[in-house]
Design a protein around this motif. Structure first.
Motif, PDB file in Angstrom:
ATOM      1  N   LEU A 150       0.819  -1.208   0.000  1.00  0.00           N
ATOM      2  CA  LEU A 150       0.000   0.000   0.000  1.00  0.00           C
ATOM      3  C   LEU A 150       0.856   1.262   0.000  1.00  0.00           C
ATOM      4  CD1 LEU A 150      -2.906  -0.912   2.441  1.00  0.00           C
ATOM      5  CD2 LEU A 150      -3.042  -0.527   0.002  1.00  0.00           C
ATOM      6  N   ARG A 151       2.021   1.173   0.618  1.00  0.00           N
ATOM      7  CA  ARG A 151       2.910   2.344   0.619  1.00  0.00           C
ATOM      8  C   ARG A 151       3.492   2.601  -0.757  1.00  0.00           C
ATOM      9  NH1 ARG A 151       4.726   0.317   5.757  1.00  0.00           N
ATOM     10  NH2 ARG A 151       6.454  -0.736   4.706  1.00  0.00           N
ATOM     11  N   ASP A 152       3.535   1.553  -1.601  1.00  0.00           N
ATOM     12  CA  ASP A 152       4.209   1.679  -2.899  1.00  0.00           C
ATOM     13  C   ASP A 152       3.266   1.989  -4.045  1.00  0.00           C
ATOM     14  OD1 ASP A 152       6.485   1.028  -1.538  1.00  0.00           O
ATOM     15  OD2 ASP A 152       6.376  -1.107  -2.039  1.00  0.00           O
ATOM     16  N   THR A 153       2.008   2.087  -3.797  1.00  0.00           N
ATOM     17  CA  THR A 153       1.061   2.326  -4.900  1.00  0.00           C
ATOM     18  C   THR A 153       0.143   3.476  -4.558  1.00  0.00           C
ATOM     19  OG1 THR A 153      -0.607   1.294  -6.299  1.00  0.00           O
ATOM     20  CG2 THR A 153      -0.628   0.683  -4.000  1.00  0.00           C
ATOM     21  N   GLN A 154      -0.314   4.121  -5.608  1.00  0.00           N
ATOM     22  CA  GLN A 154      -1.278   5.210  -5.472  1.00  0.00           C
ATOM     23  C   GLN A 154      -2.561   4.928  -6.238  1.00  0.00           C
ATOM     24  OE1 GLN A 154      -0.794   7.794  -3.486  1.00  0.00           O
ATOM     25  NE2 GLN A 154       1.282   7.104  -2.930  1.00  0.00           N
ATOM     26  N   GLU A 155      -2.657   3.733  -6.823  1.00  0.00           N
ATOM     27  CA  GLU A 155      -3.835   3.399  -7.606  1.00  0.00           C
ATOM     28  C   GLU A 155      -5.033   3.170  -6.697  1.00  0.00           C
ATOM     29  OE1 GLU A 155      -4.438   3.163 -10.853  1.00  0.00           O
ATOM     30  OE2 GLU A 155      -2.445   3.935 -11.308  1.00  0.00           O
ATOM     31  N   GLU A 156      -6.107   3.849  -6.971  1.00  0.00           N
ATOM     32  CA  GLU A 156      -7.282   3.752  -6.113  1.00  0.00           C
ATOM     33  C   GLU A 156      -7.872   2.338  -6.158  1.00  0.00           C
ATOM     34  OE1 GLU A 156      -9.825   5.071  -3.282  1.00  0.00           O
ATOM     35  OE2 GLU A 156      -8.133   6.166  -4.163  1.00  0.00           O
ATOM     36  N   ASP A 157      -7.879   1.731  -7.336  1.00  0.00           N
ATOM     37  CA  ASP A 157      -8.433   0.379  -7.446  1.00  0.00           C
ATOM     38  C   ASP A 157      -7.640  -0.619  -6.606  1.00  0.00           C
ATOM     39  OD1 ASP A 157     -10.292   1.373  -9.157  1.00  0.00           O
ATOM     40  OD2 ASP A 157      -9.184   0.840 -10.969  1.00  0.00           O
ATOM     41  N   ILE A 158      -6.329  -0.464  -6.625  1.00  0.00           N
ATOM     42  CA  ILE A 158      -5.497  -1.386  -5.861  1.00  0.00           C
ATOM     43  C   ILE A 158      -5.665  -1.147  -4.371  1.00  0.00           C
ATOM     44  CG2 ILE A 158      -3.118  -2.094  -5.459  1.00  0.00           C
ATOM     45  CD1 ILE A 158      -2.505  -1.428  -8.329  1.00  0.00           C
ATOM     46  N   LEU A 159      -5.785   0.105  -3.980  1.00  0.00           N
ATOM     47  CA  LEU A 159      -6.006   0.408  -2.565  1.00  0.00           C
ATOM     48  C   LEU A 159      -7.307  -0.218  -2.078  1.00  0.00           C
ATOM     49  CD1 LEU A 159      -4.913   4.155  -2.476  1.00  0.00           C
ATOM     50  CD2 LEU A 159      -3.651   2.196  -1.619  1.00  0.00           C
ATOM     51  N   GLN A 160      -8.355  -0.074  -2.860  1.00  0.00           N
ATOM     52  CA  GLN A 160      -9.623  -0.666  -2.462  1.00  0.00           C
ATOM     53  C   GLN A 160      -9.539  -2.193  -2.428  1.00  0.00           C
ATOM     54  OE1 GLN A 160     -12.596   0.856  -5.099  1.00  0.00           O
ATOM     55  NE2 GLN A 160     -12.374   2.981  -4.415  1.00  0.00           N
ATOM     56  N   ALA A 161      -8.858  -2.763  -3.412  1.00  0.00           N
ATOM     57  CA  ALA A 161      -8.733  -4.219  -3.431  1.00  0.00           C
ATOM     58  C   ALA A 161      -7.924  -4.712  -2.235  1.00  0.00           C
ATOM     59  CB  ALA A 161      -8.084  -4.670  -4.731  1.00  0.00           C
ATOM     60  N   ALA A 162      -6.877  -3.970  -1.849  1.00  0.00           N
ATOM     61  CA  ALA A 162      -6.086  -4.360  -0.684  1.00  0.00           C
ATOM     62  C   ALA A 162      -6.925  -4.310   0.588  1.00  0.00           C
ATOM     63  CB  ALA A 162      -4.871  -3.448  -0.572  1.00  0.00           C
ATOM     64  N   GLN A 163      -7.745  -3.277   0.726  1.00  0.00           N
ATOM     65  CA  GLN A 163      -8.647  -3.218   1.877  1.00  0.00           C
ATOM     66  C   GLN A 163      -9.593  -4.415   1.879  1.00  0.00           C
ATOM     67  OE1 GLN A 163     -10.457   0.689   2.487  1.00  0.00           O
ATOM     68  NE2 GLN A 163      -8.918   1.557   1.126  1.00  0.00           N
TER      69      GLN A 163
END
Length: 1550
Positions: free
Chosen positions: A1100-1113
């Motif tokens: 999460l610290r290495d990405t700023q993509e909103e889709d990836i952030l939501q998927a990680a959550q």
């Protein structure tokens, strides 16, 4: 069908014929005809009746009806009786003559009806016509035309009437003044004359055989006089053409002497019409008839006019023919008919006129003349018999003409000559050679349009081929001419294009000769020195057969001819070739030019040659054949492929020869005479040496050694010219040839003989001429051709070693050196393009070298792999212009790379070996360039397939890196390139089958779940992202079902690495598959939860993509839904303060109420079971506080805030409201005089030293909270109370919070007991926190002085305010009197409230203040403010507070404002110090708020008083609340105001 019905239907149709649409009229006419087919009499009667009844019907509609009648009469003429015929005749005659003026369509239709009836009932029709054809009066024009047409259609019926008709008509000719009438008379005379001539020609079948031509002579002469002398001079062109058409047949009926007399005038008159008319067909037709008539009477006056006749006719034949004009073609036919007449009567004059025209340079003149000559040869054969030599000799110049049209005409003339024996004359061979030359014309690549006047050479070639074959097969007299003469055209190179038709013709001729006898069939070479020898024929046919589909399939034709000539080639070959040639022909039939393998076909031909030589087994014959092959080598200079194959044939023949002297001599001559500049010739010569080395290895090596030691390599031409130096380039090419020869010798010689010579002889000689020494320094050549030769030779030598039976035991000591050399060649190639096959050949060489012993060192293997991958995968895609040229080379290079990687993998067929190969490909699989990813995935798929195909599992061993490999390939299923997606699915499928293989399943086992991947490939082609990611989810489900549990964590960790993929589609696909795997198989990941959570936080610290952030959550949510305690414990272990990504993960746990309840319970448990702080050594040794907070409760507090700050957590928090509030209050009580842990203090100091700090040390102030994204540096003191205070604030601000105020069993009514159960220990800060929330909405909340404002906030402290959600009372329906708001909050709230966390103990007076403050904030919300006024408490607490702080009430404060007294009834009569019974207060205040007041009072009494060590006596406010009216509070005891006044200025919390 009844009669009445037919009549009614016919009437309906006839009524419809008047439709204005022509199409409808045609359909009605067709319907009438169809109706007439069923009932002709009724239909005819209906039409006749309709025409008679509708006299005024317009003529176009009458015409349509008459056309239908004519069709019915013509088709049913045999069914008509005489009465019906007469009725129809009368109707048609009436219709034809109804209009006096000329109406063509109507009158022609009526005339056609009469003609149709007259074919059977000629008397009836003639009776009606003659009634309208009376002497002395001009008849109707249509009557004359009908008579003419009737004479043409019924000759035998009309000729008997012609005598009377002519006698009646001749006087009328002078009376005709109109051109139309004259044209009708001319037409009648023409048809009458033609009918008479036809009648006389078939007199034996005529009804009246007594009719004679002279019966009509006088009448025709009279008519001729009028037509020729008067009407032919008319200016009307139509009339002139009608006259000349009539004069032609009339001339045959004129008396002979009269015709002879008229010819001098008649012929010039007709010829003069050529100049007056553009369309001359009728003139030529009439002229031909006149000439025939003149010749038939033996006219002598024709000869003086031959010159003018020939000139005029030749001019007509030279007119270019237009295919769109049929009259022009017909005119030429009539002109040729005229030439035929003249050729029969005057052949000498005709040829004397025509043949000189062949020498003319004009195209049209020569074409016309050739056309006439061909026609005359065919049509006047008897007259031209004696003229054959003369005609043959006159064809010399036309044979030299290069015009395609002239060539075509010449071929047609030769074809005519062949049919009439011309080619049997001396000079006929030239004509045959000309035909063969035209067959050898190269095919035209560009075809002309169909409307073009120019003929292509291809059309001439096609005509010539068909002509040659027809002459060979259909003209029997040509067999003696063509056999064996056609054999002479086999070997000359200029006739190469004609080999196919030549072979076909010769095969047919040979079969004919075989039927006659064997001796006749044999080729007698000595009888005709021009014929080729059997060796030459064999060499030629075998060589051209190497390109079997060139030249219309000359390979099959050559083999058939070779088989047909077997007796002439060698007597022993007949029976053998009868079994070996047919399989070759069948092989050609099975393939096409595109599908045939050239290498395989050449190998078949060479095997056929070896078999032939073995059957002959005659050294002399074999040597002669090899010598002939060497002689023919220069003939193929422009045909590199054929020459290459011929070199192979030479090597095969030399290998079969037993004479070593012949072998050495020819090898030496081949080396000296070869064209070393040509690549194909170098390759062919090397193949020759290699094939020869199969039988003569020592002789071949000896010749190569002698040649290398000769003067040729001393920069002079040696035996050719000792004074002329060779150029450097020539020497390089010569060296390349020698190196290639060594390579082919190694590849083809017997393996048991080659192995001892590889390192001692072959390889040293190869490298000797690759590098040279300059001043003693070894210098390698830069010539790419020489490099390629060396690489190819090394490749062949390595392949020879590998294919040897002793390869396993052979120790190749020079293997590392050769591999290093190949790597240098690959490195020197341009990285962005493919310009030569060097890297392909070098990789093939390395492929064979890798499999040899000793094994390469690990570092060299890695370097080789990396170098080859970079050399091929980085090549840019071909541009549009170079695509066709480079595509084949690139595909071959990719295959070479696949073979090399497969060879490297074969050395270590273990999961670890596979992992090493994939690791080399991994950077290319993740490349930002699409073409590199596609190529890398293709290579990976190839390696995996090879690994699966050669999988050998001796025991049930684990495929330990399955998860790593699937994690690498599966995200690529969403790659931007469709090809990459398909290859990725193939890789995943192969890996799953590998796992099944390691599990013990058979190799041919097919798993239904895994096979679903093939069906999912279609979804990967779809460009819609939704479809694409849905397919990826399905792939994830398949992987989850077949992945072993122990591989799951490695797969997930690898996929987590894929979240940072530059291809956003792949990173999103990774998230889809991760969540799918967690959902399907997350229950087995309990022990790996900490590792997964750590990886998630780092990603999460290495990405700023909103889709990836939501998927990680969502991933954390899925993991926590199965392992909640482990996830909470892992997140609590995150460093403090929580960064924004950790806070995001905490908030992800509040999505689902059930999970949120578990998380809150676990956090409460963490807060309650662990000690909040620990005593430090400083506290034990001194009187100053030395408490240090413990990390776990602190982290739990921060986590609690993050979870509760999520709106979705409301239902869960509502269920745990008392426990949460009590725990948080207890947590607040544990933060006084407690410092941060040393690790956090260090962070705090570093944060304070750098402004602005990148992260905050406040545990509960992450970005994205409801309080804003501004972070605040941690204060030295008071951090923990503020953090706890915010947690309490979050609890209060929940949307679901107000609901508890109206419940009896939960909420605030249970808080005191909950807090009591939690245990004492809450400091005075708790009271401040509690009081802070008992306030109206939207008011400023001021914190104790130790609390700091947010970091980076530059606003004035008084301008920073916090707006919390609406107060719960609003939801309860409580009304706020405006006066209360103004009175209670006109002044600011406490700047530094008494009892804030300080080192001084809280005095009872301060305790009274906080009781009063709690009471005031509760009571201030009451609807009825009069009760408060009666109590006299409207401003006392504030006044008390100001006194404690040393303040004075400012002007406008509630204490100085008389509004308060007038705010309600009785309010102004109350005094500030007055108290009232609690019963009075309880009757005035709403009952829920009364409970709140009681709760606050009980809370303070049970928690704050014992915790602070104060006395347990009742305070003044307690007494005021619990005792009768009249009790007054004692005076304040000093000291507290000064203490609190020294606190820092207040800050407004963010």
């Amino acid at each position: 069908m009844t009669e009445s019905y037919v009549k009614k239907l016919a009437a309906i149709l006839l009524d419809a014929i008047t439709d204005k649409d022509p199409l409808v009229q045609e359909q009605v006419c067709g319907a009438l005809c169809a109706l007439g087919e069923a009932a002709p009499e009724e239909a005819l009667g209906a039409c006749e009746e309709y025409l008679r009844q509708h006299e005024k019907l317009a003529h176009p509609y009458r015409t349509m009806i008459l056309r239908a009648v004519e069709v019915l009469v013509s088709s049913h003429i045999g069914e008509l009786d005489k009465a019906e015929a007469r009725a129809v005749t009368l109707l048609a005659s009436s219709e034809m003559t109804r209009a006096k003026e000329l109406v063509c369509d109507w009158q022609r239709a009526a005339s056609d009806v009469l003609v149709a009836v007259g074919k059977r009932f000629v008397s009836t029709v003639m009776e009606e016509l003659l009634s309208k054809f009376q002497p002395g009066a001009l008849p109707h024009c249509s009557v004359v035309q009908t008579l003419a047409n009737l004479a043409a259609s019924n000759v035998f019926g009309m000729v008997p009437f012609l005598t009377s008709i002519l006698s009646t008509m001749l006087p009328m000719l002078g009376m005709a003044k109109h051109d139309a009438m004259r044209v009708a008379f001319c037409c009648a005379l023409q048809h009458f004359s033609e009918s008479i001539l036809e009648y006389l020609a078939d007199l034996d079948q005529a009804p009246d055989p007594t009719v004679r031509k002279d019966t009509f002579a006088a009448d025709m002469l009279s008519a001729y006089d009028i037509l020729f002398n008067h009407w032919l001079q008319s200016r009307e062109a139509k009339l002139r053409l009608a006259v000349v058409e009539a004069l032609g047949p009339m001339s045959h009926l004129l008396p002979g002497e009269k015709l002879e007399e008229q010819l001098p005038k008649l012929l010039p008159g007709v010829l003069a019409l050529y100049k007056k008319h553009a369309e001359t067909f009728h003139v030529s037709k009439s002229l031909g008839q006149i000439l025939e008539a003149a010749v038939s009477v033996g006219s002598r006056t024709l000869e003086p006019q031959l010159d003018s006749l020939l000139a005029a006719l030749h001019a007509q034949i030279c007119v270019p023919v237009e295919s769109s004009s049929p009259l022009v073609v017909s005119n030429q036919k009539e002109v040729l008919r005229c030439f035929t007449v003249l050729a029969r009567c005057a052949p000498d004059r005709l040829l004397a006129f025509l043949l000189p025209k062949l020498d003319a340079s004009g195209e049209r003149t020569r074409l016309g003349t050739l056309q006439v000559v061909r026609h005359v040869i065919n049509s006047a054969a008897s007259q031209m018999e004696v003229k054959k030599p003369f005609i043959l000799s006159s064809m010399r110049l036309p044979l030299l003409d290069t015009n395609p049209k002239v060539k075509r005409a010449v071929v047609q003339v030769i074809s005519a000559m062949a049919h009439h024996g011309y080619l049997e004359q001396p000079g006929g061979e030239a004509m045959v050679e000309y035909i063969v030359q035209q067959c050898a014309l190269p095919p035209e690549t560009e075809k002309l349009g169909p409307d073009s006047e120019d003929l292509t050479a291809d059309s001439v070639r096609a005509i010539s081929i068909s002509t040659l074959y027809l002459l060979s097969t259909t003209v029997d007299r040509m067999s003696g001419v063509l056999w064996p003469y056609l054999l002479a055209f086999l070997t000359p190179v200029r006739f190469t294009g004609a080999l196919t038709p030549l072979c076909r013709s010769l095969v047919h001729l040979a079969q004919k000769r075989q039927e006659v006898g064997a001796e006749v069939f044999l080729i007698q070479s000595n009888s005709n020195v021009a014929l080729p020898s059997p060796y030459a024929i064999t060499t030629r046919l075998l060589t051209v057969a190497s390109q079997p589909y060139v030249g219309d399939g000359r390979g099959a034709a050559s083999l058939r001819l070779l088989n047909a000539l077997h007796r002439s080639i060698h007597p022993l070959l007949g029976q053998r070739w009868a079994t070996t040639v047919p399989p070759l022909l069948e092989h050609l039939d099975e393939f096409t030019e595109e599908t045939l393998s050239q290498k395989e076909w050449e190998e078949r031909l060479l095997a056929f040659l070896r078999d032939t030589l073995a059957v002959v087994s005659d050294n002399t014959w074999i040597c002669q054949l090899s010598l002939e092959m060497c002689k023919q080598l220069p003939c193929y200079s422009g045909l590199p492929q054929e020459k290459n194959f011929l070199y192979k044939c030479v090597g095969t023949a030399l290998g079969a020869a037993s004479s070593k002297d012949v072998v050495r001599k020819q090898l030496r001559e081949l080396l000296e005479a070869a064209g070393h500049q040509e690549e194909a010739e170098r390759e062919g010569l090397a193949c020759c040496f290699g094939i020869c080395a199969i039988s003569h290895l020592d002789d071949v090596l000896a010749q190569l050694g002698d040649f290398m030691r000769s003067d040729v390599f001393r920069k002079s031409t040696g035996i050719f010219n000792i004074f002329k130096e060779r150029s450097e380039n020539e020497l390089e090419k010569l060296k390349g040839t020698v190196i290639l020869c060594y390579g082919h010798v190694a590849a083809r010689a017997p393996r048991e003989l080659v192995l001892p010579k590889v390192e001692s002889d072959l390889l040293p000689n190869m490298f000797r001429y690759f590098s040279t020494k300059v001043l003693g320094i070894k210098v390698e050549t830069k010539d790419p051709a020489l490099k390629l030769c060396l690489v190819q030779s090394v490749c062949m030598a390595s392949q020879a070693i590998c294919s040897s039976a002793q390869a396993g035991s052979f120790h190749f000591s020079r293997k590392p050196e050769l591999v290093a050399q190949m790597m240098e060649f690959i490195k020197a190639e341009p990285q962005d393009s493919l310009r030569s096959p060097i890297r392909k050949k070098a990789m093939l060489a390395c492929t064979y070298l890798v499999s040899l012993e000793p094994a390469l060192e690990e570092q060299m293997r890695a370097d080789l792999t990396r170098r080859c991958l970079h050399s091929v995968l980085s090549v840019l895609p071909d541009t549009e212009g170079e695509r066709d040229h480079q595509e084949s080379l690139y595909l071959d290079t990719m295959r070479a790379l696949e073979d090399l990687l497969t060879s490297l993998l074969r050395r270590d067929m273990t999961p670890q070996g596979l992992q090493i190969m994939v690791e080399h490909l991994s950077p290319w699989i993740k490349s930002p360039r699409g073409h590199e990813r596609a190529r890398a995935l293709g290579l990976s798929a190839c390696l995996l397939r090879h690994f699966l195909d050669h999988l050998r599992v001796g025991a049930l061993v684990p495929f330990h890196n399955l998860g790593l490999l699937i994690g690498l390939f599966s995200p690529r299923c969403a790659d931007l390139w469709p090809a990459t997606r398909r290859e990725a699915v193939s890789c995943v499928r192969t890996l799953l089958y590998l796992q099944l293989g390691y599990d013990g399943f058979a190799r041919d086992y097919r798993d239904d779940v895994v096979e679903r991947l093939l069906a999912l490939k279609d979804g990967l082609v779809h460009p819609d992202p939704d479809v694409l990611f849905h397919t990826c989810h399905s792939i994830g489900q398949i992987i989850a079902k077949r992945l072993p549990p122990e591989q799951l964590i490695s797969l997930l960790l690898t996929m987590f690495e894929g979240l940072g993929d530059p291809d956003k589609n792949c990173s999103r696909a990774a998230t889809v598959m991760i969540n799918c795997l967690l959902k399907e198989r997350g229950n087995v990941l309990l022990e790996k939860v900490p590792e997964l959570v750590t990886v998630l936080r780092s990603k999460l610290r290495d990405t700023q993509e909103e889709d990836i952030l939501q998927a990680a959550q969502h991933s954390v949510y899925l993991l926590a839904s199965q392992h909640c305690a482990a996830v909470v414990a892992s997140l609590l272990g995150s460093p403090l303060p929580f960064d924004s990504h950790t806070c995001t993960l905490w908030r992800a746990l509040a999505v689902e109420p059930g999970l949120t309840t578990q998380v809150l319970g676990l956090l409460l448990d963490k807060m309650s079971k662990d000690v909040p702080f620990k005593e430090t050594r400083t506290f034990l040794l001194s009187s100053s506080p030395g408490r240090e907070a413990t990390l776990l409760p602190l982290a739990a507090t921060c986590a609690l805030y993050e979870v509760m700050s999520t709106p979705a957590s409301g239902p869960a928090v509502l269920g745990l409201y008392p426990q949460l509030f009590a725990a948080l209050l207890q947590r607040v009580s544990c933060t006084v005089d407690v410092v941060l842990p040393r690790t956090l203090q260090a962070k705090e100091r570093r944060s304070a030293a750098s402004a602005p700090a990148p992260r905050t040390l406040e545990p509960c102030s992450p970005s994205g909270t409801p309080f804003g994204r501004v972070r605040r540096p941690a204060p030295r003191r008071g951090l923990l109370p503020c953090s706890c205070h915010w947690a309490v604030g979050t609890l209060w601000s929940l949307p679901s919070g107000p609901g508890v105020l109206g419940q009896e069993a939960s909420g605030w009514s249970g808080l005191p007991a909950a807090v009591t159960r939690a245990g004492a220990g809450t400091p005075a800060c708790l009271t401040w926190s509690l009081g802070s929330f008992l306030r109206p909405p939207g008011r400023h909340l001021r914190a104790p002085g130790d609390c700091s404002r947010p970091q980076g906030d530059t606003r004035s402290p008084r301008n920073i305010e916090l707006r919390l959600p609406p107060h719960p009372l609003q939801a309860c329906g409580v009304k706020w009197p405006p006066g209360v708001q103004r009175a209670a909050f006109a002044c600011p709230l406490l700047s530094a409230p008494p009892g804030c966390p300080t080192q001084e103990p809280l005095t009872p007076f301060a305790r009274d203040f906080w009781f009063s403050r709690a009471f005031w904030f509760c009571a201030d919300q009451a609807e009825n403010v009069n009760g408060l006024g009666a109590l006299g408490l409207a401003h006392r607490p504030r006044s008390m507070a100001w006194e404690l702080q040393g303040y004075k009430p400012p002007s406008g404060s509630p204490a100085a404002t008389p509004e308060l007294r007038g705010a309600g009834p009785g309010l102004g009569s109350l005094t500030p110090g007055r108290t009232t019974s609690v019963r009075t207060l309880g009757s005035r205040v709403d009952r829920p708020w009364w409970r709140l007041i009681r709760a606050a009072s009980t809370l303070l009494r049970q928690t704050c008083v014992p915790a602070l060590g104060l006395g347990h006596g009742p305070s003044e406010l307690e007494l005021a609340l619990n005792k009768p009216s009249g009790h007054r509070a004692p005076a304040a005891r000093g000291g507290l105001a000064g203490t609190c006044g020294r606190t820092p200025a207040s800050r407004v919390l963010p």
